[in-house]
Enzyme design. Sequence first.
Site, PDB file in Angstrom:
ATOM      1  N   PRO A  16      35.894  41.794  35.641  1.00  0.00           N
ATOM      2  CA  PRO A  16      36.494  41.129  34.521  1.00  0.00           C
ATOM      3  C   PRO A  16      35.864  39.842  34.237  1.00  0.00           C
ATOM      4  O   PRO A  16      35.831  38.773  35.061  1.00  0.00           O
ATOM      5  CB  PRO A  16      37.772  40.967  34.876  1.00  0.00           C
ATOM      6  CG  PRO A  16      38.228  41.912  36.180  1.00  0.00           C
ATOM      7  CD  PRO A  16      36.827  42.206  36.744  1.00  0.00           C
ATOM      8  N   GLU A  17      35.581  39.485  33.000  1.00  0.00           N
ATOM      9  CA  GLU A  17      34.871  38.369  32.701  1.00  0.00           C
ATOM     10  C   GLU A  17      36.002  37.351  31.883  1.00  0.00           C
ATOM     11  O   GLU A  17      37.197  37.942  31.442  1.00  0.00           O
ATOM     12  CB  GLU A  17      33.750  38.423  31.761  1.00  0.00           C
ATOM     13  CG  GLU A  17      32.716  39.032  32.528  1.00  0.00           C
ATOM     14  CD  GLU A  17      32.048  38.243  33.541  1.00  0.00           C
ATOM     15  OE1 GLU A  17      32.291  36.944  33.873  1.00  0.00           O
ATOM     16  OE2 GLU A  17      31.140  38.652  34.306  1.00  0.00           O
TER      17      GLU A  17
END
Length: 281
Positions: free
Chosen positions: A2-3
């Site tokens: 997840p960014e």
Amino acid sequence: MPELPEVEVTRRSIDAPLRGAVVQGVRLGKPLRWPLGTEPAQLVGCRVGAISRRGKYLWMPLRCQDMSPDEADPPGLLLHLGMSGSLSLSAVPAPAGPHDHFDLVTDRGSLRLTDPRRFGAVVWSPGLQEAPAARLLGKLGPEPFDPALTPASFHAALQQRRAPIKAVLLSGDVVVGAGNIYACEALFEAGIDPRQRADRISRPRAERLLGAVRATLARALDLGGSTLRDFHDAHGMSGAYQSQAAVYGREGQPCGHCGSPVRRIVQGQRSSFFCPACQRR
Ligand SMILES: [Zn+2]
């Protein structure tokens, strides 16, 4: 992984429903990256405040009656999705599966952290300005959309770094949020070779790069807002973004600007995708 855009879209999706909710219980699964740092029973009765984000951390302030709350800096939970985590909110939670390691049960629904690799974390902190939150967040570079991050300050920060610009972006020291896919896309948009030394980037090119980082992240946020329902898992949003990427994941395919084949190289054990014709040192 997840960014920042996924984390921000997650924040937007849980903040409004949970604001003002009262904690009724906490269920812990297997150990996460760090221990919770308090007894789960201590959280019962606490009221959830406005959830904020710093880098890829979410901060959930809690107003708890018996904790002599500092109004300016209340205690709370710091959440991180790690490599594979995702948060979901449901009115009535399904029975916990093998990868569900944290449930915050409230009177407005249950927040669940699902994290197969367990690099994520939920950590209690007596305040945002206190350890452990202050220690974890203190290392982070500026937020990409912080007005205090100007072309001049960004360029000045790059001047201090001799490493390749791609590695400097990934480090999060000069700006947070440019994860691998977004760093590759921003460097393409700015026309900068990922191998270029950060301190050799001119002021005008630094300004273009900062604009490209912001534009890339803004597009991802727009996409996340519009496709939120489609990414129940942590990789869904990067995957959706990747389908419209100019260079990321497109080794050997023609560059959309000039037709040259997109190249892939490995820098610091991460793949960098770039157009050797459009991106210069
Ligand atoms: Zn090209």
